[in-house]
Design a protein around this motif. Structure first.
Motif, PDB file in Angstrom:
ATOM      1  N   ASP A  56      21.187  19.121 -28.741  1.00  0.00           N
ATOM      2  CA  ASP A  56      20.655  18.965 -30.101  1.00  0.00           C
ATOM      3  C   ASP A  56      21.611  19.501 -31.169  1.00  0.00           C
ATOM      4  N   THR A  57      22.892  19.263 -30.974  1.00  0.00           N
ATOM      5  CA  THR A  57      23.940  19.644 -31.912  1.00  0.00           C
ATOM      6  C   THR A  57      24.871  18.460 -32.095  1.00  0.00           C
ATOM      7  N   LEU A  58      25.303  18.218 -33.338  1.00  0.00           N
ATOM      8  CA  LEU A  58      26.206  17.113 -33.638  1.00  0.00           C
ATOM      9  C   LEU A  58      27.652  17.606 -33.621  1.00  0.00           C
ATOM     10  N   PHE A  59      28.494  16.929 -32.844  1.00  0.00           N
ATOM     11  CA  PHE A  59      29.902  17.291 -32.693  1.00  0.00           C
ATOM     12  C   PHE A  59      30.801  16.139 -33.118  1.00  0.00           C
ATOM     13  N   ILE A  60      31.985  16.485 -33.620  1.00  0.00           N
ATOM     14  CA  ILE A  60      33.044  15.504 -33.850  1.00  0.00           C
ATOM     15  C   ILE A  60      34.351  16.104 -33.346  1.00  0.00           C
ATOM     16  N   LYS A  61      35.146  15.251 -32.767  1.00  0.00           N
ATOM     17  CA  LYS A  61      36.446  15.639 -32.218  1.00  0.00           C
ATOM     18  C   LYS A  61      37.320  16.230 -33.327  1.00  0.00           C
ATOM     19  N   GLN A  62      38.269  17.060 -32.957  1.00  0.00           N
ATOM     20  CA  GLN A  62      39.176  17.666 -33.928  1.00  0.00           C
ATOM     21  C   GLN A  62      40.302  16.681 -34.274  1.00  0.00           C
ATOM     22  N   TYR A  63      40.105  15.903 -35.328  1.00  0.00           N
ATOM     23  CA  TYR A  63      41.116  14.986 -35.816  1.00  0.00           C
ATOM     24  C   TYR A  63      41.971  15.706 -36.850  1.00  0.00           C
ATOM     25  N   LYS A  64      43.275  15.471 -36.826  1.00  0.00           N
ATOM     26  CA  LYS A  64      44.156  16.133 -37.794  1.00  0.00           C
ATOM     27  C   LYS A  64      43.813  15.713 -39.216  1.00  0.00           C
ATOM     28  N   GLU A  65      43.311  14.486 -39.398  1.00  0.00           N
ATOM     29  CA  GLU A  65      42.936  13.998 -40.724  1.00  0.00           C
ATOM     30  C   GLU A  65      41.733  14.745 -41.306  1.00  0.00           C
ATOM     31  N   ALA A  76      33.102  24.515 -30.957  1.00  0.00           N
ATOM     32  CA  ALA A  76      32.611  24.854 -29.621  1.00  0.00           C
ATOM     33  C   ALA A  76      32.793  23.635 -28.738  1.00  0.00           C
ATOM     34  N   PRO A  77      32.884  23.836 -27.424  1.00  0.00           N
ATOM     35  CA  PRO A  77      32.932  22.672 -26.535  1.00  0.00           C
ATOM     36  C   PRO A  77      31.537  22.050 -26.434  1.00  0.00           C
ATOM     37  N   PRO A  78      31.445  20.720 -26.527  1.00  0.00           N
ATOM     38  CA  PRO A  78      30.126  20.083 -26.444  1.00  0.00           C
ATOM     39  C   PRO A  78      29.506  20.147 -25.049  1.00  0.00           C
ATOM     40  N   PHE A  79      30.336  20.294 -24.024  1.00  0.00           N
ATOM     41  CA  PHE A  79      29.846  20.406 -22.652  1.00  0.00           C
ATOM     42  C   PHE A  79      30.865  21.218 -21.859  1.00  0.00           C
ATOM     43  N   ALA A  82      34.993  20.905 -21.602  1.00  0.00           N
ATOM     44  CA  ALA A  82      35.543  20.132 -22.720  1.00  0.00           C
ATOM     45  C   ALA A  82      36.354  21.021 -23.649  1.00  0.00           C
ATOM     46  N   LYS A  83      37.231  20.397 -24.428  1.00  0.00           N
ATOM     47  CA  LYS A  83      37.941  21.108 -25.487  1.00  0.00           C
ATOM     48  C   LYS A  83      36.955  21.387 -26.607  1.00  0.00           C
ATOM     49  N   GLU A  84      37.360  22.253 -27.541  1.00  0.00           N
ATOM     50  CA  GLU A  84      36.488  22.550 -28.671  1.00  0.00           C
ATOM     51  C   GLU A  84      36.442  21.384 -29.648  1.00  0.00           C
ATOM     52  N   TRP A  85      35.247  21.114 -30.143  1.00  0.00           N
ATOM     53  CA  TRP A  85      35.009  20.101 -31.161  1.00  0.00           C
ATOM     54  C   TRP A  85      34.383  20.803 -32.361  1.00  0.00           C
ATOM     55  N   HIS A  86      34.390  20.155 -33.518  1.00  0.00           N
ATOM     56  CA  HIS A  86      33.730  20.706 -34.697  1.00  0.00           C
ATOM     57  C   HIS A  86      32.227  20.493 -34.576  1.00  0.00           C
ATOM     58  N   ILE A  87      31.475  21.504 -34.970  1.00  0.00           N
ATOM     59  CA  ILE A  87      30.016  21.411 -35.038  1.00  0.00           C
ATOM     60  C   ILE A  87      29.664  21.064 -36.476  1.00  0.00           C
ATOM     61  N   LEU A  88      28.872  20.008 -36.653  1.00  0.00           N
ATOM     62  CA  LEU A  88      28.548  19.528 -37.995  1.00  0.00           C
ATOM     63  C   LEU A  88      27.119  19.850 -38.381  1.00  0.00           C
ATOM     64  N   ASP A  89      26.925  20.090 -39.675  1.00  0.00           N
ATOM     65  CA  ASP A  89      25.601  20.293 -40.236  1.00  0.00           C
ATOM     66  C   ASP A  89      25.020  18.912 -40.544  1.00  0.00           C
ATOM     67  N   VAL A  90      24.010  18.532 -39.830  1.00  0.00           N
ATOM     68  CA  VAL A  90      23.411  17.202 -39.963  1.00  0.00           C
ATOM     69  C   VAL A  90      22.829  16.995 -41.357  1.00  0.00           C
ATOM     70  N   ASP A  91      22.377  18.052 -41.994  1.00  0.00           N
ATOM     71  CA  ASP A  91      21.740  17.945 -43.302  1.00  0.00           C
ATOM     72  C   ASP A  91      22.745  17.777 -44.443  1.00  0.00           C
ATOM     73  N   SER A  92      24.027  17.918 -44.177  1.00  0.00           N
ATOM     74  CA  SER A  92      25.052  17.787 -45.219  1.00  0.00           C
ATOM     75  C   SER A  92      25.504  16.329 -45.324  1.00  0.00           C
ATOM     76  N   SER A  93      24.734  15.536 -46.077  1.00  0.00           N
ATOM     77  CA  SER A  93      25.026  14.104 -46.149  1.00  0.00           C
ATOM     78  C   SER A  93      26.360  13.814 -46.817  1.00  0.00           C
ATOM     79  N   ALA A  94      26.768  14.630 -47.782  1.00  0.00           N
ATOM     80  CA  ALA A  94      28.061  14.406 -48.440  1.00  0.00           C
ATOM     81  C   ALA A  94      29.204  14.584 -47.443  1.00  0.00           C
ATOM     82  N   LEU A  95      29.110  15.607 -46.623  1.00  0.00           N
ATOM     83  CA  LEU A  95      30.146  15.858 -45.613  1.00  0.00           C
ATOM     84  C   LEU A  95      30.168  14.741 -44.574  1.00  0.00           C
ATOM     85  N   LEU A  96      29.007  14.329 -44.095  1.00  0.00           N
ATOM     86  CA  LEU A  96      28.938  13.248 -43.105  1.00  0.00           C
ATOM     87  C   LEU A  96      29.515  11.954 -43.666  1.00  0.00           C
TER      88      LEU A  96
END
Length: 126
Positions: A56-65, A76-79, A82-96
């Motif tokens: 129940d956490t949203l992750f995105i890969k670490q892209y240099k961009e 944190a690693p999603p599983f 795994a390597k570490e990925w960014h954890i995203l705040d689902v409620d931040s629509s501007a960021l998404l």
């Protein structure tokens, strides 16, 4: 603990409302979900994997961009394994929305799946 379908639906709603011109879908994988994005203006283009939903956490890969945009987000690693990925705040629509607009044009088109020999042999008999 596997992610709930309710959380997956909530994430998809948040993504749909955060960006225009893209459609989102999710497929279940090992009790978790992979979130795919597709350009609304290219309906025949294959969806591209973009996010993971794990525990129940949203992750995105670490892209240099995205390095400067996501420099303050936790990682944190999603599983396990795994390597570490960014954890995203689902409620931040501007960021998404900004993440989607930045990364989607850079994602490679998925390669078509190879048909197995058994499947090919079955089709040649007809």
């Amino acid at each position: 603990m596997p992610s709930s379908s309710e959380f997956k639906d909530f994430v998809l709603e948040c993504l749909e409302s955060s960006t225009k011109g893209h459609r989102f879908s999710a497929k279940k994988m090992f009790g978790e979900y992979c979130v795919y994005v597709q350009d609304s203006h290219a309906p025949f283009e294959h969806p591209k994997p973009l996010f993971l939903i794990c525990d129940d956490t949203l992750f995105i890969k670490q892209y240099k961009e995205l390095a400067t945009l996501l420099e303050s987000t936790p990682k944190a690693p999603p599983f396990a394994g795994a390597k570490e990925w960014h954890i995203l705040d689902v409620d931040s629509s501007a960021l998404l929305g900004e993440i989607t607009q930045t990364i989607v044009p850079l994602l490679p088109t998925p390669k078509p799946k190879n048909r197995t020999k058994k499947h090919k042999a079955k089709n040649t008999k007809s």
